[in-house]
Design an enzyme around this catalytic site. Sequence first.
Site, PDB file in Angstrom:
ATOM      1  CB  SER A  82      26.019  10.577  38.930  1.00  0.00           C
ATOM      2  OG  SER A  82      26.424   9.788  37.830  1.00  0.00           O
ATOM      3  CG  HIS A 134      22.463   6.676  39.036  1.00  0.00           C
ATOM      4  ND1 HIS A 134      23.725   6.252  39.392  1.00  0.00           N
ATOM      5  CD2 HIS A 134      22.637   7.896  38.451  1.00  0.00           C
ATOM      6  CE1 HIS A 134      24.611   7.158  39.031  1.00  0.00           C
ATOM      7  NE2 HIS A 134      23.977   8.175  38.468  1.00  0.00           N
ATOM      8  CG  ASP A 142      23.465   3.146  40.055  1.00  0.00           C
ATOM      9  OD1 ASP A 142      23.484   3.136  38.814  1.00  0.00           O
ATOM     10  OD2 ASP A 142      24.087   3.982  40.751  1.00  0.00           O
TER      11      ASP A 142
END
Length: 492
Positions: free
Chosen positions: A170, A460, A435
């Site tokens: 991320s 994700h 995601d």
Amino acid sequence: MHRAVALLLVLIWVSSSLGLRLGRKRHSGLLPPPPPLPQGTKLPPEQWFTQTLDHFNPTDIRTWQQRYFTNASFYKPGGPVFLMIGGEGPANPIWLVEGAWISYAKRVNAYLLSLEHRFYGKSHPTEDASVGNLIYLSSEQALADLATFTMGMQETLGLKENKWIAFGGSYPGSLAAWYRMKYPHLVHGAVATSAPIVAQINFKEYLEVVRDSLATKGEKCNSEIREANRQLHLLLQHQVGWRIITKHFRLCTPLDGKNKLDVANLFSVLAGNVEEVVQYNKDNREFEGVKGTNVTIETICGIMMNQSQGSPVTSYATINSMILDIQGEKCLDHTYNSMINELQDTSWENNTDVGGRSWIYQTCTEFGFYQSSDSENQPFGDEFPLEFFIHQCQDIFGPRFSLSLLESGVKRTNTLYGGRNLKVTRVVFPNGSIDPWHALGITDDLSAEAKAIFINGTAHCAIMYPASTSDPPQLTQAREQVFHLINHWLQD
């Protein structure tokens, strides 16, 4: 108006069977309890590194203590160093003993390090998180922290000649790629998982990907959510509807349908129930102590498409109740002022949660990333536009944190790092099709030395979590692709 009233009466009749309860605030700000460890496994102790406060002012010699963790149990002399980059929350030492990178470390005899991001967890550069102190919070300062830490560990641990590989998922995935770009003499390669490489103020594509991901279970799932939001909007037209929403969505305090900020916050939070499930769909996050990992896209769509639930809005309320129950919350605090008051608190004692005041500051000054309802190609209505998020920036940090300031900040971020035109080598960008963050990531190879791995049907950071027997074959294959790239880099 007659049609709306008729709908209200239908909803009252259908919803009365849900038996929902009122209670307290939903977001308590408490982190989940640590997960149970495998028998005989011990977490590494926290350690502290003396870090520079301002890397870009050579006349400022102030320092502070930054938290980090190590694991040398797999290391053999000459092996690489794996550095896990911390992000917008506390660094969890369980990553030093679990996760896909552990299997890589065992195979190449790597030394493991994890550095917590400044202004998160226990890494407090200043006495509090006031606006005056948050000027020291930026991705640039974080990258310089990594460089200073790397050089310090090279000296302290005798790892100057070893090859360093950065890992992150991320926002830390972006940091991993940018670290390799900005400090190539310190880091040999980087695994930038689910990394939003492009800064973008109005991230309206986020809900479009959520829509596409829900559609994998049938377009009816989206149409029912869209209808639920339409019915919610109709309920807002009358005080009877406000009471129905308050009761069946388990709000902590009565809804004022004329308060546009409360309404926007409510619609945003209800959409967030679905967003989070989609974003982390079937990720193997149990080892971190995360609750509700068994709730998937199938769960959400199963509820929405279940005709026995009654109207779509009652199904939407059922999802909200399910999430509240999983989190151990009796009610949903929907009020805008309550959220703002919490985020205005500058004390460290009340800024321990993931994505709190510190992360909001970074979005208001560097990234944007606002998951607004401005796209027509999504089912969650139009009650939380971009203006709602800019309003938050100004209410939390002051009137100068305007759209104009953020536009300058986002332009600066993309100038510093290059957006999708960043020039890097020995970096891999894994992303999952489910995601929503892949819309701001690298999904096609930048070059032969900057590869993208796009994993169909995964969410994700899925590639970072421990392997499971239920993993789809394409995820297992992607993990091996990453290892082979790392192994190839280490031969260079």
